[in-house]
Design an enzyme around this catalytic site. Structure first.
Site, PDB file in Angstrom:
ATOM      1  N   SER A   8       0.710  -1.206   0.081  1.00 21.71           N
ATOM      2  CA  SER A   8       0.092   0.165   0.007  1.00 21.71           C
ATOM      3  C   SER A   8       0.856   1.106   0.129  1.00 21.71           C
ATOM      4  O   SER A   8       1.730   1.518   0.763  1.00 21.71           O
ATOM      5  CB  SER A   8      -0.813   0.113   1.406  1.00 21.71           C
ATOM      6  OG  SER A   8      -1.685   1.342   1.365  1.00 21.71           O
ATOM      7  N   HIS A  32      -1.086  -1.416  -4.122  1.00 24.35           N
ATOM      8  CA  HIS A  32      -2.411  -0.765  -3.428  1.00 24.35           C
ATOM      9  C   HIS A  32      -2.634   0.618  -3.479  1.00 24.35           C
ATOM     10  O   HIS A  32      -1.692   1.271  -2.756  1.00 24.35           O
ATOM     11  CB  HIS A  32      -2.565  -1.489  -2.158  1.00 24.35           C
ATOM     12  CG  HIS A  32      -4.083  -1.372  -1.743  1.00 24.35           C
ATOM     13  ND1 HIS A  32      -5.085  -2.373  -2.096  1.00 24.35           N
ATOM     14  CD2 HIS A  32      -4.581  -0.689  -0.843  1.00 24.35           C
ATOM     15  CE1 HIS A  32      -6.001  -2.100  -1.354  1.00 24.35           C
ATOM     16  NE2 HIS A  32      -5.830  -1.064  -0.573  1.00 24.35           N
ATOM     17  N   ASP A  34      -4.791   3.656  -1.900  1.00 22.68           N
ATOM     18  CA  ASP A  34      -6.094   4.106  -1.183  1.00 22.68           C
ATOM     19  C   ASP A  34      -6.477   5.291  -1.749  1.00 22.68           C
ATOM     20  O   ASP A  34      -5.880   6.294  -1.257  1.00 22.68           O
ATOM     21  CB  ASP A  34      -5.611   3.886   0.275  1.00 22.68           C
ATOM     22  CG  ASP A  34      -5.426   2.520   0.819  1.00 22.68           C
ATOM     23  OD1 ASP A  34      -6.401   1.657   0.576  1.00 22.68           O
ATOM     24  OD2 ASP A  34      -4.468   2.163   1.261  1.00 22.68           O
ATOM     25  N   MET A  36      -9.260   8.045  -0.758  1.00 22.89           N
ATOM     26  CA  MET A  36     -10.158   8.448   0.338  1.00 22.89           C
ATOM     27  C   MET A  36     -10.511  10.168   0.069  1.00 22.89           C
ATOM     28  O   MET A  36      -9.785  10.601  -0.500  1.00 22.89           O
ATOM     29  CB  MET A  36      -9.256   8.395   1.634  1.00 22.89           C
ATOM     30  CG  MET A  36      -8.683   7.161   1.946  1.00 22.89           C
ATOM     31  SD  MET A  36      -7.935   7.204   3.540  1.00 22.89           S
ATOM     32  CE  MET A  36      -6.894   5.626   3.633  1.00 22.89           C
ATOM     33  N   HIS A  65      -8.350   1.088  -4.226  1.00 17.45           N
ATOM     34  CA  HIS A  65      -9.513   0.695  -3.276  1.00 17.45           C
ATOM     35  C   HIS A  65     -10.182   1.928  -2.989  1.00 17.45           C
ATOM     36  O   HIS A  65      -9.435   2.876  -2.157  1.00 17.45           O
ATOM     37  CB  HIS A  65      -8.682   0.174  -2.075  1.00 17.45           C
ATOM     38  CG  HIS A  65      -9.506  -0.020  -0.798  1.00 17.45           C
ATOM     39  ND1 HIS A  65      -9.107  -0.196   0.458  1.00 17.45           N
ATOM     40  CD2 HIS A  65     -11.018   0.028  -0.602  1.00 17.45           C
ATOM     41  CE1 HIS A  65     -10.066  -0.304   1.559  1.00 17.45           C
ATOM     42  NE2 HIS A  65     -11.176  -0.220   0.708  1.00 17.45           N
ATOM     43  N   MET A  67     -12.029   4.162  -0.954  1.00 17.69           N
ATOM     44  CA  MET A  67     -13.075   4.527   0.320  1.00 17.69           C
ATOM     45  C   MET A  67     -13.698   5.841   0.006  1.00 17.69           C
ATOM     46  O   MET A  67     -13.194   6.996   0.650  1.00 17.69           O
ATOM     47  CB  MET A  67     -11.980   4.437   1.419  1.00 17.69           C
ATOM     48  CG  MET A  67     -11.764   3.060   1.722  1.00 17.69           C
ATOM     49  SD  MET A  67     -10.292   2.935   3.097  1.00 17.69           S
ATOM     50  CE  MET A  67      -8.927   3.042   1.941  1.00 17.69           C
ATOM     51  N   MET A 136     -12.017  -5.763   5.531  1.00 17.48           N
ATOM     52  CA  MET A 136     -10.969  -4.988   6.252  1.00 17.48           C
ATOM     53  C   MET A 136     -10.653  -5.136   7.354  1.00 17.48           C
ATOM     54  O   MET A 136     -11.439  -5.786   8.324  1.00 17.48           O
ATOM     55  CB  MET A 136     -11.828  -3.503   6.498  1.00 17.48           C
ATOM     56  CG  MET A 136     -11.907  -2.668   5.142  1.00 17.48           C
ATOM     57  SD  MET A 136     -10.212  -2.228   4.088  1.00 17.48           S
ATOM     58  CE  MET A 136      -9.763  -1.287   5.679  1.00 17.48           C
ATOM     59  N   GLY A 141      -9.415   4.142   6.951  1.00 21.36           N
ATOM     60  CA  GLY A 141      -9.196   5.522   7.070  1.00 21.36           C
ATOM     61  C   GLY A 141      -7.844   6.023   7.157  1.00 21.36           C
ATOM     62  O   GLY A 141      -7.099   6.869   6.795  1.00 21.36           O
ATOM     63  N   PHE A 142      -6.965   5.103   7.907  1.00 19.09           N
ATOM     64  CA  PHE A 142      -5.609   5.553   8.137  1.00 19.09           C
ATOM     65  C   PHE A 142      -4.670   4.475   8.366  1.00 19.09           C
ATOM     66  O   PHE A 142      -5.155   3.053   8.751  1.00 19.09           O
ATOM     67  CB  PHE A 142      -5.432   6.032   9.560  1.00 19.09           C
ATOM     68  CG  PHE A 142      -6.460   7.393   9.614  1.00 19.09           C
ATOM     69  CD1 PHE A 142      -5.610   8.499   9.477  1.00 19.09           C
ATOM     70  CD2 PHE A 142      -7.529   7.470  10.124  1.00 19.09           C
ATOM     71  CE1 PHE A 142      -6.317   9.896   9.499  1.00 19.09           C
ATOM     72  CE2 PHE A 142      -7.998   8.698  10.094  1.00 19.09           C
ATOM     73  CZ  PHE A 142      -7.598   9.819   9.863  1.00 19.09           C
ATOM     74  N   GLY A 143      -3.508   4.511   7.815  1.00 23.67           N
ATOM     75  CA  GLY A 143      -2.372   3.126   7.790  1.00 23.67           C
ATOM     76  C   GLY A 143      -1.962   3.419   9.221  1.00 23.67           C
ATOM     77  O   GLY A 143      -2.173   3.941  10.077  1.00 23.67           O
ATOM     78  N   GLY A 144      -1.205   2.054   9.395  1.00 21.67           N
ATOM     79  CA  GLY A 144      -0.598   2.069  10.650  1.00 21.67           C
ATOM     80  C   GLY A 144      -1.234   1.460  11.965  1.00 21.67           C
ATOM     81  O   GLY A 144      -0.943   1.670  13.000  1.00 21.67           O
ATOM     82  N   ASP A 174      -7.054  -6.220   4.447  1.00 16.26           N
ATOM     83  CA  ASP A 174      -6.336  -4.844   4.434  1.00 16.26           C
ATOM     84  C   ASP A 174      -6.384  -4.327   5.829  1.00 16.26           C
ATOM     85  O   ASP A 174      -7.428  -3.876   6.267  1.00 16.26           O
ATOM     86  CB  ASP A 174      -6.928  -4.152   3.245  1.00 16.26           C
ATOM     87  CG  ASP A 174      -6.318  -2.627   3.152  1.00 16.26           C
ATOM     88  OD1 ASP A 174      -5.327  -2.175   3.900  1.00 16.26           O
ATOM     89  OD2 ASP A 174      -6.933  -1.616   2.338  1.00 16.26           O
ATOM     90  N   GLY A 175      -5.131  -4.106   6.407  1.00 19.59           N
ATOM     91  CA  GLY A 175      -4.914  -3.360   7.599  1.00 19.59           C
ATOM     92  C   GLY A 175      -4.294  -4.215   8.697  1.00 19.59           C
ATOM     93  O   GLY A 175      -4.691  -5.451   8.991  1.00 19.59           O
ATOM     94  N   GLY A 196       1.027  -2.246   4.178  1.00 21.52           N
ATOM     95  CA  GLY A 196       1.662  -0.811   4.051  1.00 21.52           C
ATOM     96  C   GLY A 196       2.905  -0.537   4.857  1.00 21.52           C
ATOM     97  O   GLY A 196       4.065  -1.038   4.247  1.00 21.52           O
ATOM     98  N   SER A 197       2.889  -0.296   6.201  1.00 20.69           N
ATOM     99  CA  SER A 197       4.136   0.086   6.949  1.00 20.69           C
ATOM    100  C   SER A 197       4.994  -1.244   6.939  1.00 20.69           C
ATOM    101  O   SER A 197       6.162  -1.129   7.148  1.00 20.69           O
ATOM    102  CB  SER A 197       3.758   0.503   8.275  1.00 20.69           C
ATOM    103  OG  SER A 197       2.888  -0.490   9.069  1.00 20.69           O
TER     104      SER A 197
END
Length: 223
Positions: A8, A32, A34, A36, A65, A67, A136, A141-144, A174-175, A196-197
């Site tokens: 991501s 990926h 995102d 938003m 994706h 959102m 999900m 809404g937010f990564g990490g 995802d997440g 992602g991270s």
């Protein structure tokens, strides 16, 4: 099917997205993206112009994706631009069947996403209209964020539904996907993983992708 990893770019350096895409291209199956809108989720990220630019900068197919509110209106443009996969949220779509069919007609894989608290059973009859089901594993809404183990039973149930219908639908999560959580998700039945991270926070993003793939592949084989 074989395990797939979709890094991501939400966790990448937005000032150097072409370089960040190149950093994972030797290993990643997808990139990926995102999208938003600060309405459906409380964050504002990338939109269609960035996707169009990324398509010129990388050969890795884009996994978009959305959102966003009104995905019925906006999703087809991402498929038309050349995204390889376009996922909409069931909760946001007014006409999900029509939109999924339009995404497919324009040449992209069509995905349907569910938030952590949304049950999978009400959407079982839509399996034939999608190419991927995204569950999900954090609130969008937010990564990490931390992986929500409460979603694991839903992943298992989704896998049961897909297998019972002999559907060739990918099951994406995802997440919070990392080397500490990916095995649990793979054992539950997921086969496409957004990270992602765990990828872009690593010293060698491409190597991190391969490490995650190996962990998920081993866990899926054991299950």
């Amino acid at each position: 099917m074989a395990i797939q990893i979709s890094p991501s770019i939400l966790s990448a350096d937005f000032a150097h997205l072409a370089d960040e895409a190149a950093a994972v291209s030797p290993s990643a199956d997808w990139l990926h993206v995102d999208v938003m809108d600060n309405h459906f989720v409380p964050n504002l990220t990338l939109g269609l112009p960035i996707v169009e630019s990324l398509l010129k900068a990388t050969d890795t197919p884009l996994d978009c994706h959305l959102m966003i509110e009104e995905p019925d209106r906006w999703a087809p443009a991402y498929a038309e631009a050349g995204a390889g996969s376009v996922t909409i949220h069931a909760k946001a779509a007014g006409a999900p069947v029509r939109t999924l069919r339009e995404i497919r007609r324009l040449g992209a894989r069509a995905g349907l996403a569910l938030n952590p608290a949304e049950p999978v059973e009400p959407y079982a009859d839509l399996v034939g209209e999608m190419d991927m089901l995204l569950l999900m594993t954090v609130e969008p809404g937010f990564g990490g964020q931390k992986f929500l183990d409460v979603v694991l039973p839903k992943i298992r149930r989704a896998r049961e539904i897909l297998d019972s219908r002999e559907a060739s639908v990918w099951l994406q999560v995802d997440g919070g996907v990392s080397d500490e959580t990916i095995e649990r998700a793979a054992e539950a039945g997921a086969d496409v993983f957004v990270a992602g991270s765990a990828v872009y926070g690593a010293q060698d993003p491409a190597k991190a992708v391969e490490s995650l793939r190996a962990l998920a592949t081993g866990a899926a084989a054991r299950s």
